[in-house]
Design an enzyme around this catalytic site. Sequence first.
Site, PDB file in Angstrom:
ATOM      1  N   THR A  73       0.827  -1.212   0.000  1.00 41.00           N
ATOM      2  CA  THR A  73       0.000   0.000   0.000  1.00 41.00           C
ATOM      3  C   THR A  73       0.859   1.259   0.000  1.00 41.00           C
ATOM      4  O   THR A  73       0.625   2.188  -0.785  1.00 41.00           O
ATOM      5  CB  THR A  73      -0.886   0.002   1.272  1.00 41.00           C
ATOM      6  OG1 THR A  73      -1.472  -1.287   1.391  1.00 41.00           O
ATOM      7  CG2 THR A  73      -1.944   1.062   1.228  1.00 41.00           C
ATOM      8  N   ALA A 123      12.075  -3.294  -6.227  1.00 39.27           N
ATOM      9  CA  ALA A 123      12.168  -4.693  -5.797  1.00 39.27           C
ATOM     10  C   ALA A 123      10.890  -5.062  -5.052  1.00 39.27           C
ATOM     11  O   ALA A 123      10.425  -4.298  -4.202  1.00 39.27           O
ATOM     12  CB  ALA A 123      13.380  -4.889  -4.884  1.00 39.27           C
ATOM     13  N   ARG A 129       8.758  -8.921  -3.817  1.00 37.85           N
ATOM     14  CA  ARG A 129       8.757 -10.388  -3.929  1.00 37.85           C
ATOM     15  C   ARG A 129       7.772 -10.884  -4.984  1.00 37.85           C
ATOM     16  O   ARG A 129       7.989 -11.898  -5.614  1.00 37.85           O
ATOM     17  CB  ARG A 129       8.401 -11.012  -2.573  1.00 37.85           C
ATOM     18  CG  ARG A 129       9.537 -10.907  -1.595  1.00 37.85           C
ATOM     19  CD  ARG A 129       9.216 -11.651  -0.318  1.00 37.85           C
ATOM     20  NE  ARG A 129      10.142 -11.230   0.716  1.00 37.85           N
ATOM     21  CZ  ARG A 129       9.840 -10.375   1.685  1.00 37.85           C
ATOM     22  NH1 ARG A 129       8.622  -9.873   1.786  1.00 37.85           N
ATOM     23  NH2 ARG A 129      10.747 -10.048   2.586  1.00 37.85           N
ATOM     24  N   GLY A 188      -2.236   4.547   6.848  1.00 36.94           N
ATOM     25  CA  GLY A 188      -2.787   4.720   5.496  1.00 36.94           C
ATOM     26  C   GLY A 188      -1.687   5.036   4.504  1.00 36.94           C
ATOM     27  O   GLY A 188      -0.658   5.632   4.859  1.00 36.94           O
ATOM     28  N   LYS A 245       8.899   0.273  11.444  1.00 36.09           N
ATOM     29  CA  LYS A 245       9.015   0.547  12.893  1.00 36.09           C
ATOM     30  C   LYS A 245       9.572  -0.640  13.670  1.00 36.09           C
ATOM     31  O   LYS A 245      10.376  -0.477  14.580  1.00 36.09           O
ATOM     32  CB  LYS A 245       7.658   0.960  13.456  1.00 36.09           C
ATOM     33  CG  LYS A 245       6.556  -0.035  13.185  1.00 36.09           C
ATOM     34  CD  LYS A 245       5.217   0.610  12.961  1.00 36.09           C
ATOM     35  CE  LYS A 245       4.399  -0.331  12.096  1.00 36.09           C
ATOM     36  NZ  LYS A 245       3.123   0.151  11.714  1.00 36.09           N
ATOM     37  N   LYS A 295       6.738   1.940  18.303  1.00 34.33           N
ATOM     38  CA  LYS A 295       6.797   3.388  18.066  1.00 34.33           C
ATOM     39  C   LYS A 295       7.312   4.124  19.297  1.00 34.33           C
ATOM     40  O   LYS A 295       8.142   5.031  19.187  1.00 34.33           O
ATOM     41  CB  LYS A 295       5.409   3.891  17.658  1.00 34.33           C
ATOM     42  CG  LYS A 295       4.963   3.327  16.300  1.00 34.33           C
ATOM     43  CD  LYS A 295       3.483   3.576  16.053  1.00 34.33           C
ATOM     44  CE  LYS A 295       3.015   2.974  14.732  1.00 34.33           C
ATOM     45  NZ  LYS A 295       1.553   2.925  14.614  1.00 34.33           N
ATOM     46  N   VAL A 342       6.892   6.219  12.626  1.00 33.87           N
ATOM     47  CA  VAL A 342       6.063   6.566  13.793  1.00 33.87           C
ATOM     48  C   VAL A 342       4.981   7.552  13.380  1.00 33.87           C
ATOM     49  O   VAL A 342       5.272   8.633  12.865  1.00 33.87           O
ATOM     50  CB  VAL A 342       6.909   7.192  14.925  1.00 33.87           C
ATOM     51  CG1 VAL A 342       6.034   7.520  16.132  1.00 33.87           C
ATOM     52  CG2 VAL A 342       8.049   6.284  15.335  1.00 33.87           C
ATOM     53  N   ILE A 381       2.315  12.430  10.818  1.00 34.26           N
ATOM     54  CA  ILE A 381       2.710  13.400  11.852  1.00 34.26           C
ATOM     55  C   ILE A 381       4.242  13.497  11.864  1.00 34.26           C
ATOM     56  O   ILE A 381       4.923  12.481  12.039  1.00 34.26           O
ATOM     57  CB  ILE A 381       2.206  12.952  13.246  1.00 34.26           C
ATOM     58  CG1 ILE A 381       0.682  12.936  13.274  1.00 34.26           C
ATOM     59  CG2 ILE A 381       2.768  13.836  14.341  1.00 34.26           C
ATOM     60  CD1 ILE A 381       0.077  12.504  14.592  1.00 34.26           C
ATOM     61  N   GLY A 386      -8.500  -1.116   6.217  1.00 36.02           N
ATOM     62  CA  GLY A 386      -7.067  -1.157   5.922  1.00 36.02           C
ATOM     63  C   GLY A 386      -6.193  -0.471   6.966  1.00 36.02           C
ATOM     64  O   GLY A 386      -5.028  -0.162   6.709  1.00 36.02           O
TER      65      GLY A 386
HETATM   66  N1  HSE Z   1      -1.417  -0.456  12.096  1.00 34.90           N
HETATM   67  C1  HSE Z   1      -0.839   0.798  12.367  1.00 34.90           C
HETATM   68  C2  HSE Z   1      -1.845   1.645  13.130  1.00 34.90           C
HETATM   69  C3  HSE Z   1      -0.449   1.463  11.072  1.00 34.90           C
HETATM   70  O1  HSE Z   1      -3.012   1.231  13.217  1.00 34.90           O
HETATM   71  O2  HSE Z   1      -1.504   2.682  13.660  1.00 34.90           O
HETATM   72  C4  HSE Z   1       0.493   2.606  11.214  1.00 34.90           C
HETATM   73  O3  HSE Z   1       1.674   2.259  11.860  1.00 34.90           O
END
Ligand code: HSE
Length: 432
Positions: free
Chosen positions: A11, A41, A43, A298, A101, A201, A128, A132, A183
Site C-alpha cells: 500500500t 524490488a 517479492r 494509510g 518501525k 513506536k 512513527v 505526523i 485497511g
Molecule cells: N497499524 C498501524 C496503526 C499502522 O493502526 O496505527 C500505522 O503504523
Amino acid sequence: MLRIGVCGLGTVGQSFLRHITEHQSKIRSNVSVDFEISMIADRSIKSKKYPKNIAVTNNILDMASSSDVDIIVELVGGIDASYELLKNAINNGKHIITANKALIAEHGDELFSLAKKNNIYLGFEASVAGAIPIIKTLSNSMANEEILSLAGIINGTCNYILDQMSSYNLDFNDALDEAKKLGYAEADPTFDINGMDAAHKISILTSLVYKVASPLKHIYIEGIENITPMDMIYAKELGYCIKHLGITKKDGDFIESRVHPVLVPIDNVFSKINGVKNSILINGDKFGTSMLYGNGAGGDATASAVISDLVDAINYVSNENKTSNYSIGSIGTSSLQIKNNSDISSPFYLRIHAEDISGVMAEITNILASEEISIEAVTQHEPNDANSLIPIVMITNAVKGSLIDDAIKQIELLEHVKDKVYKIRVFKIDEK
Ligand code: HSE
C-alpha cells in the site's frame, strides 16, 4: 542525478510511486539535485503495477549491492530480510529511508551507529505516526528542549476500535473487523491490539528523546484485548473515556516508557482524538506543551512522510558537509534506566465482580485501606437478576503498580469476589 531504489510495492510503496509521479514538480522544487526511480524490488513484482521503464527484481537483497541505486526506500516491513538489506546497503554506501518501525525498534541502535560511521543518511520519519512529523520535530524543531514527557495515541487501529466501542456500543471483534476492512490494521492485527505496534513506536521515540539503548526490551506493553463495552460505560459514568496511549517520561535518573490502555478525563484533549487519528502531546522544559495531530496510518499519509525523508536524503547526499540527520548519532549513549511498571505511580480504575451480599464492599475497602490506597470514586451497579454478580467499579488515588497488584491479589481471594479484578491506569501527566 540521484538514483532511487524502492523496495516493497504494498500500500505505501504504491502510494509513494504515485506521489512521485503526480507531484514531481513540487518535490523537485525542494531538492538541490535531480533524482529518478531507477529500480523496484518486490517479492511478487509480476502481480504489481509499476512504470515499465524501470528495472525490477523480485529479490530485495539485490538492491543492497546494485550499482544503479544511491538511495534505498525500504517499504517491505518484517524484520529479517529488511535488516539484512539495510545492513548490507549501508555497508555499500547507500542511503536509507525506511517506514519499518519493528526493524528500527529492534535494530535501530546498530543501524544508526553503522549509518553514522559510514556517513549515511538514515531516515525513519514514516515509522512513527504516519503523516505526523514527530521524528523531525523532536530531532530538529525541539533540539533545544529537554523533553519532560511525551504521550500519544500512536496506534490508529486501537484508537478506531475504542472509539467504535464507545460511540456505537460495538463489540471488540466487530470493531476490529471494521478496522481490518478499512485497511488500518497491520497484516497481522495482533500487533495492533496487543500493543506491540505502539511499543515499537514508543521505543523509537524513547531512543530519540532520551538516547537510551534498546528501550523495547524494557517497555511495559499492554493491549486493548481485555477492554469490554462494560468498561466503556463505567468509565463514561465516572467522567472518563478509554484510550490506548504510548508514554515516555523522565523521572530523575529513570524513564517511564510504556504502552497500555488508560482512562482519560473527558475534558482532556486526548478524549477528543477519534477514529484512526493519532496525536502526540510533548512537554518541554522551555516551550511548555505542544501537540501534534494527524493521520497515523494509510498509504497516502505514510508515503508523504517517506517523501519528506526523500527530500532530506537528496539534500544530505548533495551537501558536501553532511550536516543534517545526526541527532541519531547519540542514540544509545545515555545511562538512564527504564523503570519497572510496578514502580510507576498513577491512579487506577478497578472493576470487581462480587456476589450481591452485604459486607463485600466493606471487605474490599478494608483491603485497600490496609495498603493505604484511598478511593476517589466508586459506583456499584445493580445485578441483572437475583443470581448475577454485581460489578463494583472504583478509581483509586495515585499509587505504585506493585501496591495495586498486592491489593488485587487479596481482593481476588475474598470468598464473595468472583472473576479476575480488571485494572486500567488513569492518565495523569503534569503539563508545564
Ligand atoms: N497499524 C498501524 C496503526 C499502522 O493502526 O496505527 C500505522 O503504523
